[in-house]
Design a protein around this motif. Structure first.
Motif, short mmCIF file in Angstrom:
data_model
loop_
_atom_site.label_atom_id
_atom_site.label_comp_id
_atom_site.label_asym_id
_atom_site.label_seq_id
_atom_site.Cartn_x
_atom_site.Cartn_y
_atom_site.Cartn_z
N ASP A 19 10.94 -12.01 -12.01
CA ASP A 19 12.34 -12.40 -11.88
C ASP A 19 12.49 -13.63 -11.00
N LEU A 20 11.73 -13.69 -9.92
CA LEU A 20 11.80 -14.86 -9.04
C LEU A 20 11.30 -16.12 -9.74
N VAL A 21 10.23 -15.99 -10.50
CA VAL A 21 9.71 -17.14 -11.25
C VAL A 21 10.77 -17.62 -12.24
N GLU A 22 11.39 -16.69 -12.94
CA GLU A 22 12.45 -17.04 -13.89
C GLU A 22 13.62 -17.69 -13.18
N LEU A 23 14.00 -17.18 -12.01
CA LEU A 23 15.11 -17.76 -11.26
C LEU A 23 14.81 -19.19 -10.86
N VAL A 24 13.62 -19.44 -10.36
CA VAL A 24 13.23 -20.79 -9.97
C VAL A 24 13.26 -21.73 -11.18
N LYS A 25 12.73 -21.27 -12.32
CA LYS A 25 12.77 -22.08 -13.54
C LYS A 25 14.20 -22.39 -13.94
N ALA A 26 15.07 -21.40 -13.87
CA ALA A 26 16.47 -21.60 -14.24
C ALA A 26 17.13 -22.63 -13.34
N ILE A 27 16.84 -22.56 -12.05
CA ILE A 27 17.40 -23.54 -11.12
C ILE A 27 16.88 -24.93 -11.44
N LEU A 34 17.77 -15.73 -17.28
CA LEU A 34 17.81 -14.81 -18.42
C LEU A 34 18.43 -13.46 -18.05
N VAL A 35 18.22 -13.02 -16.81
CA VAL A 35 18.76 -11.75 -16.35
C VAL A 35 19.75 -12.03 -15.23
N SER A 36 20.96 -11.50 -15.38
CA SER A 36 21.98 -11.72 -14.35
C SER A 36 21.68 -10.86 -13.12
N VAL A 37 22.31 -11.20 -12.03
CA VAL A 37 22.17 -10.41 -10.81
C VAL A 37 22.65 -8.98 -11.06
N ALA A 38 23.73 -8.83 -11.80
CA ALA A 38 24.27 -7.50 -12.08
C ALA A 38 23.27 -6.66 -12.88
#
Length: 65
Positions: A19-27, A34-38
């Motif tokens: 999830d962290l890797v995906e978050l960094v890529k998204a930023i 791809l996955v919301s915080v909720a």
């Protein structure tokens, strides 16, 4: 099938890294992850409830449904 505490913690750790890797890529790509915080919170709540249920042998209600 019995799931151990260590297996659950390992799964959470693996999911957290992905999830962290995906978050960094998204930023970096200036897009929504791809996955919301909720949704991530719901997944963690489910895993924690499953662990508590396995530990106590009781049904653990969660407030996401």
């Amino acid at each position: 099938m019995t799931v151990t505490k260590d297996q659950i913690l390992e799964s959470i750790a693996e999911m957290s890294v992905m999830d962290l890797v995906e978050l960094v890529k998204a930023i970096e790509e200036k897009r929504q992850p791809l996955v919301s915080v909720a949704e991530g919170r719901k997944a963690v709540e489910i895993v924690l409830a499953a662990y508590e249920s396995a530990k106590t042998g009781r049904v653990v209600k969660i407030g996401i449904c």
